[in-house]
Design a protein around this motif. Structure first.
Motif, PDB file in Angstrom:
ATOM      1  N   VAL A 185     -13.622  -9.629   8.796  1.00  0.00           N
ATOM      2  CA  VAL A 185     -13.139  -9.144   7.503  1.00  0.00           C
ATOM      3  C   VAL A 185     -14.147  -9.413   6.399  1.00  0.00           C
ATOM      4  O   VAL A 185     -14.286  -8.613   5.472  1.00  0.00           O
ATOM      5  CB  VAL A 185     -11.763  -9.777   7.180  1.00  0.00           C
ATOM      6  N   THR A 186     -14.883 -10.499   6.467  1.00  0.00           N
ATOM      7  CA  THR A 186     -15.833 -10.829   5.410  1.00  0.00           C
ATOM      8  C   THR A 186     -17.207 -10.212   5.627  1.00  0.00           C
ATOM      9  O   THR A 186     -18.102 -10.417   4.817  1.00  0.00           O
ATOM     10  CB  THR A 186     -15.981 -12.353   5.254  1.00  0.00           C
ATOM     11  N   SER A 187     -17.371  -9.452   6.710  1.00  0.00           N
ATOM     12  CA  SER A 187     -18.648  -8.765   6.892  1.00  0.00           C
ATOM     13  C   SER A 187     -18.763  -7.653   5.859  1.00  0.00           C
ATOM     14  O   SER A 187     -17.768  -7.168   5.320  1.00  0.00           O
ATOM     15  CB  SER A 187     -18.762  -8.209   8.310  1.00  0.00           C
ATOM     16  N   GLY A 188     -19.966  -7.232   5.550  1.00  0.00           N
ATOM     17  CA  GLY A 188     -20.230  -6.288   4.467  1.00  0.00           C
ATOM     18  C   GLY A 188     -19.480  -4.974   4.572  1.00  0.00           C
ATOM     19  O   GLY A 188     -18.752  -4.583   3.657  1.00  0.00           O
ATOM     20  N   GLN A 189     -19.643  -4.263   5.667  1.00  0.00           N
ATOM     21  CA  GLN A 189     -19.048  -2.934   5.799  1.00  0.00           C
ATOM     22  C   GLN A 189     -17.526  -2.992   5.832  1.00  0.00           C
ATOM     23  O   GLN A 189     -16.854  -2.192   5.198  1.00  0.00           O
ATOM     24  CB  GLN A 189     -19.570  -2.254   7.054  1.00  0.00           C
ATOM     25  N   VAL A 190     -16.979  -3.946   6.543  1.00  0.00           N
ATOM     26  CA  VAL A 190     -15.522  -4.069   6.618  1.00  0.00           C
ATOM     27  C   VAL A 190     -14.948  -4.421   5.250  1.00  0.00           C
ATOM     28  O   VAL A 190     -13.919  -3.892   4.846  1.00  0.00           O
ATOM     29  CB  VAL A 190     -15.105  -5.116   7.682  1.00  0.00           C
ATOM     30  N   GLY A 191     -15.622  -5.289   4.518  1.00  0.00           N
ATOM     31  CA  GLY A 191     -15.175  -5.649   3.174  1.00  0.00           C
ATOM     32  C   GLY A 191     -15.139  -4.454   2.252  1.00  0.00           C
ATOM     33  O   GLY A 191     -14.193  -4.271   1.477  1.00  0.00           O
ATOM     34  N   GLU A 192     -16.157  -3.617   2.326  1.00  0.00           N
ATOM     35  CA  GLU A 192     -16.188  -2.399   1.507  1.00  0.00           C
ATOM     36  C   GLU A 192     -15.049  -1.459   1.877  1.00  0.00           C
ATOM     37  O   GLU A 192     -14.414  -0.864   1.004  1.00  0.00           O
ATOM     38  CB  GLU A 192     -17.533  -1.704   1.672  1.00  0.00           C
ATOM     39  N   GLU A 193     -14.809  -1.311   3.171  1.00  0.00           N
ATOM     40  CA  GLU A 193     -13.713  -0.442   3.623  1.00  0.00           C
ATOM     41  C   GLU A 193     -12.357  -0.960   3.146  1.00  0.00           C
ATOM     42  O   GLU A 193     -11.510  -0.188   2.699  1.00  0.00           O
ATOM     43  CB  GLU A 193     -13.716  -0.314   5.147  1.00  0.00           C
ATOM     44  N   LEU A 194     -12.156  -2.269   3.244  1.00  0.00           N
ATOM     45  CA  LEU A 194     -10.890  -2.847   2.790  1.00  0.00           C
ATOM     46  C   LEU A 194     -10.711  -2.669   1.281  1.00  0.00           C
ATOM     47  O   LEU A 194      -9.610  -2.366   0.814  1.00  0.00           O
ATOM     48  CB  LEU A 194     -10.812  -4.329   3.152  1.00  0.00           C
ATOM     49  N   GLN A 195     -11.785  -2.836   0.511  1.00  0.00           N
ATOM     50  CA  GLN A 195     -11.690  -2.614  -0.925  1.00  0.00           C
ATOM     51  C   GLN A 195     -11.358  -1.165  -1.230  1.00  0.00           C
ATOM     52  O   GLN A 195     -10.572  -0.883  -2.139  1.00  0.00           O
ATOM     53  CB  GLN A 195     -13.002  -3.017  -1.607  1.00  0.00           C
ATOM     54  N   GLY A 196     -11.924  -0.254  -0.476  1.00  0.00           N
ATOM     55  CA  GLY A 196     -11.621   1.162  -0.652  1.00  0.00           C
ATOM     56  C   GLY A 196     -10.158   1.464  -0.339  1.00  0.00           C
ATOM     57  O   GLY A 196      -9.495   2.210  -1.073  1.00  0.00           O
ATOM     58  N   ILE A 197      -9.641   0.871   0.718  1.00  0.00           N
ATOM     59  CA  ILE A 197      -8.239   1.097   1.108  1.00  0.00           C
ATOM     60  C   ILE A 197      -7.315   0.552   0.027  1.00  0.00           C
ATOM     61  O   ILE A 197      -6.360   1.216  -0.387  1.00  0.00           O
ATOM     62  CB  ILE A 197      -7.940   0.443   2.469  1.00  0.00           C
ATOM     63  N   VAL A 198      -7.593  -0.653  -0.441  1.00  0.00           N
ATOM     64  CA  VAL A 198      -6.755  -1.258  -1.492  1.00  0.00           C
ATOM     65  C   VAL A 198      -6.849  -0.435  -2.779  1.00  0.00           C
ATOM     66  O   VAL A 198      -5.843  -0.180  -3.440  1.00  0.00           O
ATOM     67  CB  VAL A 198      -7.146  -2.728  -1.744  1.00  0.00           C
ATOM     68  N   GLY A 199      -8.048   0.011  -3.120  1.00  0.00           N
ATOM     69  CA  GLY A 199      -8.215   0.828  -4.321  1.00  0.00           C
ATOM     70  C   GLY A 199      -7.440   2.127  -4.233  1.00  0.00           C
ATOM     71  O   GLY A 199      -6.768   2.531  -5.208  1.00  0.00           O
ATOM     72  N   ARG A 200      -7.494   2.786  -3.076  1.00  0.00           N
ATOM     73  CA  ARG A 200      -6.723   4.033  -2.917  1.00  0.00           C
ATOM     74  C   ARG A 200      -5.232   3.767  -2.946  1.00  0.00           C
ATOM     75  O   ARG A 200      -4.467   4.561  -3.494  1.00  0.00           O
ATOM     76  CB  ARG A 200      -7.119   4.717  -1.596  1.00  0.00           C
ATOM     77  N   ALA A 201      -4.807   2.651  -2.391  1.00  0.00           N
ATOM     78  CA  ALA A 201      -3.374   2.326  -2.384  1.00  0.00           C
ATOM     79  C   ALA A 201      -2.875   2.069  -3.801  1.00  0.00           C
ATOM     80  O   ALA A 201      -1.758   2.437  -4.139  1.00  0.00           O
ATOM     81  CB  ALA A 201      -3.110   1.109  -1.505  1.00  0.00           C
ATOM     82  N   LEU A 202      -3.698   1.449  -4.635  1.00  0.00           N
ATOM     83  CA  LEU A 202      -3.286   1.168  -6.004  1.00  0.00           C
ATOM     84  C   LEU A 202      -3.305   2.414  -6.886  1.00  0.00           C
ATOM     85  O   LEU A 202      -2.615   2.454  -7.897  1.00  0.00           O
ATOM     86  CB  LEU A 202      -4.178   0.071  -6.610  1.00  0.00           C
ATOM     87  N   ASP A 203      -4.088   3.417  -6.496  1.00  0.00           N
ATOM     88  CA  ASP A 203      -4.166   4.653  -7.280  1.00  0.00           C
ATOM     89  C   ASP A 203      -3.103   5.668  -6.910  1.00  0.00           C
ATOM     90  O   ASP A 203      -3.023   6.737  -7.528  1.00  0.00           O
ATOM     91  CB  ASP A 203      -5.550   5.296  -7.102  1.00  0.00           C
ATOM     92  N   VAL A 204      -2.282   5.391  -5.910  1.00  0.00           N
ATOM     93  CA  VAL A 204      -1.264   6.346  -5.453  1.00  0.00           C
ATOM     94  C   VAL A 204      -0.206   6.521  -6.541  1.00  0.00           C
ATOM     95  O   VAL A 204       0.292   5.560  -7.108  1.00  0.00           O
ATOM     96  CB  VAL A 204      -0.600   5.854  -4.143  1.00  0.00           C
ATOM     97  N   GLN A 205       0.121   7.796  -6.813  1.00  0.00           N
ATOM     98  CA  GLN A 205       1.179   8.111  -7.786  1.00  0.00           C
ATOM     99  C   GLN A 205       2.536   8.108  -7.082  1.00  0.00           C
ATOM    100  O   GLN A 205       2.698   8.708  -6.037  1.00  0.00           O
ATOM    101  CB  GLN A 205       0.935   9.488  -8.402  1.00  0.00           C
ATOM    102  N   MET A 206       3.488   7.411  -7.658  1.00  0.00           N
ATOM    103  CA  MET A 206       4.829   7.353  -7.049  1.00  0.00           C
ATOM    104  C   MET A 206       5.753   8.258  -7.796  1.00  0.00           C
ATOM    105  O   MET A 206       5.738   8.446  -8.929  1.00  0.00           O
ATOM    106  CB  MET A 206       5.351   5.925  -7.075  1.00  0.00           C
TER     107      MET A 206
END
Length: 56
Positions: free
Chosen positions: A35-56
């Motif tokens: 999880v703390t490796s570079g590429q995986v960390g970037e992917e997780l940040q992207g997933i969290v960012g997209r989840a927070l931008d979702v319109q309900m």
């Protein structure tokens, strides 16, 4: 005779518990490294960012 058999196996639970804890710690350490490796960390940040931008 049943009491004698129960006393003989009393240490098994502790040793199995210790092996289980060690396995869980090893798995957690490996997962942390992934999880703390570079590429995986970037992917997780992207997933969290997209989840927070979702319109309900």
């Amino acid at each position: 005779m049943l009491g004698l058999a129960a006393r003989r196996d009393a240490g098994m639970v502790t040793s199995e518990y210790a092996v289980g804890v060690l396995a869980a710690v090893a798995f957690a350490a490996a997962l942390y490294k992934v999880v703390t490796s570079g590429q995986v960390g970037e992917e997780l940040q992207g997933i969290v960012g997209r989840a927070l931008d979702v319109q309900m």
